[in-house]
Design a protein around this motif. Structure first.
Motif, short mmCIF file in Angstrom:
data_model
loop_
_atom_site.label_atom_id
_atom_site.label_comp_id
_atom_site.label_asym_id
_atom_site.label_seq_id
_atom_site.Cartn_x
_atom_site.Cartn_y
_atom_site.Cartn_z
N GLN A 57 42.83 59.53 0.51
CA GLN A 57 44.31 59.66 0.72
C GLN A 57 44.96 60.72 -0.22
O GLN A 57 45.43 61.77 -0.20
CB GLN A 57 45.24 58.72 0.77
CG GLN A 57 44.71 57.81 2.12
CD GLN A 57 45.89 58.10 3.16
OE1 GLN A 57 46.47 59.01 3.29
NE2 GLN A 57 45.77 57.16 4.19
N GLU A 97 50.34 48.32 3.46
CA GLU A 97 49.47 48.12 4.48
C GLU A 97 48.24 47.39 3.73
O GLU A 97 47.48 46.71 4.40
CB GLU A 97 49.17 49.44 5.10
CG GLU A 97 47.97 49.48 6.16
CD GLU A 97 47.82 50.69 6.60
OE1 GLU A 97 46.82 50.99 7.23
OE2 GLU A 97 48.63 51.73 6.44
N SER A 123 54.34 60.62 -2.82
CA SER A 123 54.39 60.96 -1.56
C SER A 123 55.21 59.99 -0.80
O SER A 123 55.47 58.64 -1.33
CB SER A 123 53.28 61.14 -0.63
OG SER A 123 52.33 59.86 -0.74
N LYS A 124 56.06 60.24 0.16
CA LYS A 124 56.91 59.28 0.88
C LYS A 124 56.17 57.93 1.43
O LYS A 124 56.77 57.14 1.57
CB LYS A 124 57.69 60.04 1.78
CG LYS A 124 58.67 61.35 1.50
CD LYS A 124 59.32 61.69 2.33
CE LYS A 124 60.35 62.68 2.07
NZ LYS A 124 61.14 63.53 3.15
N ARG A 125 54.80 58.14 1.90
CA ARG A 125 54.37 57.15 2.47
C ARG A 125 53.52 56.07 1.57
O ARG A 125 52.86 55.26 1.96
CB ARG A 125 53.30 57.65 3.45
CG ARG A 125 52.10 58.65 2.91
CD ARG A 125 51.14 58.94 3.91
NE ARG A 125 49.83 59.50 3.29
CZ ARG A 125 49.58 60.89 3.33
NH1 ARG A 125 50.48 61.58 3.78
NH2 ARG A 125 48.67 61.38 2.72
N PHE A 126 53.64 56.25 0.23
CA PHE A 126 52.97 55.53 -0.55
C PHE A 126 53.31 53.93 -0.78
O PHE A 126 52.55 53.07 -0.66
CB PHE A 126 53.16 56.16 -2.16
CG PHE A 126 52.41 55.37 -3.14
CD1 PHE A 126 51.11 55.37 -3.10
CD2 PHE A 126 52.93 54.57 -4.32
CE1 PHE A 126 50.25 54.72 -4.06
CE2 PHE A 126 52.23 54.14 -4.95
CZ PHE A 126 50.81 53.95 -5.12
N ARG A 127 54.51 53.86 -0.63
CA ARG A 127 55.13 52.36 -0.46
C ARG A 127 54.57 51.73 0.68
O ARG A 127 54.06 50.63 0.85
CB ARG A 127 56.64 52.29 -0.37
CG ARG A 127 57.29 52.20 -1.71
CD ARG A 127 56.95 51.35 -2.57
NE ARG A 127 56.65 51.50 -3.85
CZ ARG A 127 55.92 50.93 -4.97
NH1 ARG A 127 55.23 49.77 -4.58
NH2 ARG A 127 55.78 51.53 -6.08
N ALA A 128 54.71 52.33 1.90
CA ALA A 128 54.26 51.77 3.27
C ALA A 128 52.59 51.52 3.17
O ALA A 128 52.09 50.59 3.56
CB ALA A 128 54.59 53.05 4.40
N LEU A 129 51.88 52.59 2.35
CA LEU A 129 50.55 52.33 2.20
C LEU A 129 50.15 51.14 1.46
O LEU A 129 49.26 50.36 1.70
CB LEU A 129 49.96 53.45 1.53
CG LEU A 129 48.56 53.68 1.46
CD1 LEU A 129 47.88 53.70 2.75
CD2 LEU A 129 48.02 54.87 0.87
#
Length: 346
Positions: A241, A189, A180-186
């Motif tokens: 998630q 975090e 998913s696109k949000r994995f790096r941001a996760l």
């Protein structure tokens, strides 16, 4: 004797396995990096002798080894299964190993530090692993006084390990979340909690098989229980998630997902040549199918065991012979065909 990672019923979840490793050094001895190979060998023998009651304490069978007496292939296979680390594998002179029959408990003697103690279990079992590790640590400490500083904690060769000397690890299967696109941001975090994530298989930034290792970066300033609590909290968030993304995909693209999973099964079942990366990636798909109830087998199918088994050195130990590099892909395909069971008819 089954190995710890063969406990199929305990491993079919997002959190595949739990592991704790602690480092200890003895107060009365120089660090291993300052000992001669002969001195290291003598100390390894002494430690093995002093810890001869370990089978009674942990109620497991153990064997003692010297790493320089183990073949290169078997030593590398131990490293592939995470029993020993790279340093001990490559700097084997004078290094001892006390290993339980199921490989869940290992004590490496005179690697980088005097003792590298490790315990592994399937599933989310960090609390249980720590209880066993604490018991092991107390037993060893009765035989050898540790190098300990009142302010800084346990003394280790590398300053990054000073404090508790502990790293706790959770292996997670994140096939959907990692794409998913949000994995790096996760991942950025969760670094605020003092933990980090790396691929369990593959070199460098690779994450073959969508298997990830979550572990603590800090060993100083936190207690062992603090480390476990933080890791458990973050792992549960990641698992939640992952499950959420899976539910969404199953709702909107179920047929495509099932097709991809069955294609992976067909490839593994009938291919004549399989590279390491493609094998682990297809096994990840099959495991996803198992976890979500999309695949049903006539017999137990342990994908994590196979991910370890298809590593180059482990393949050669399975076949009990040296295999030329050009023949490894064929040997890997044959191994998988032997290991993967038939599908249950619907």
């Amino acid at each position: 004797m089954h190995k710890w990672y063969e406990n199929q019923e305990d491993s079919l979840a997002v959190v595949v396995a739990s592991r704790i490793r602690i480092l200890r050094n003895f107060k009365s001895y120089l660090f291993p990096t300052r000992l001669t190979n002969e001195q290291k060998s003598d100390l390894s023998i002494l430690v093995e002798d002093k810890l001869n009651q370990l089978p009674v304490v942990l109620e497991k069978k153990f064997e003692n080894y010297m790493l320089n007496e183990i073949s290169d292939t078997n030593r590398i296979a131990l490293r592939e299964r995470q029993v020993i680390n790279k340093f001990s594998s490559e700097n084997k002179a004078g290094v001892g190993l006390i290993l339980s029959e199921d490989e869940s408990v290992s004590l490496t003697i005179n690697g980088m530090d005097h003792l590298r103690m490790q315990i592994s279990r399937c599933g989310m079992e960090l609390d249980e692993v720590w209880q066993e590790m604490n018991q092991l640590d107390d037993f060893v400490n009765k035989q050898f006084e540790y190098a300990f500083h009142e302010k800084f904690g346990y003394m280790t060769v590398y300053p990054t390990n000073v404090g508790t000397g502990m790293r706790a690890y959770l292996i997670l299967h994140l096939p959907m979340l990692s794409s998913s696109k949000r994995f790096r941001a996760l991942l950025n975090e969760i670094s605020r909690y003092g933990v980090t994530v790396k691929g369990a298989f593959g070199e460098g930034q690779d994450n073959d098989g969508n298997m990830f290792v979550l572990y603590n970066q800090k060993t100083l300033g936190l207690s062992e229980k603090d480390i476990i609590q933080v890791l458990t909290k973050v792992a549960r968030q990641l698992a939640s998630q992952e499950k959420a993304v899976r539910r969404q995909v199953l709702t909107t693209h179920r047929l495509e997902l099932e097709d991809s999973i069955y294609r992976s099964y067909g490839t593994l079942k009938y291919a004549k040549n399989l590279s390491l990366k493609e094998t682990i990636d297809h096994l990840s798909q099959i495991r996803l199918g198992q976890e979500e109830g999309l695949l049903s087998f006539k017999e137990p199918c342990n994908c994590y065991k196979m991910m370890l088994g298809v590593q180059n050195a482990n393949l050669q130990t399975y076949w009990d012979r040296q295999i030329e590099e050009k023949a490894l892909n064929r040997a890997r395909a044959t191994y998988i065909q032997r290991q993967i069971p038939e599908l249950r008819e619907e």
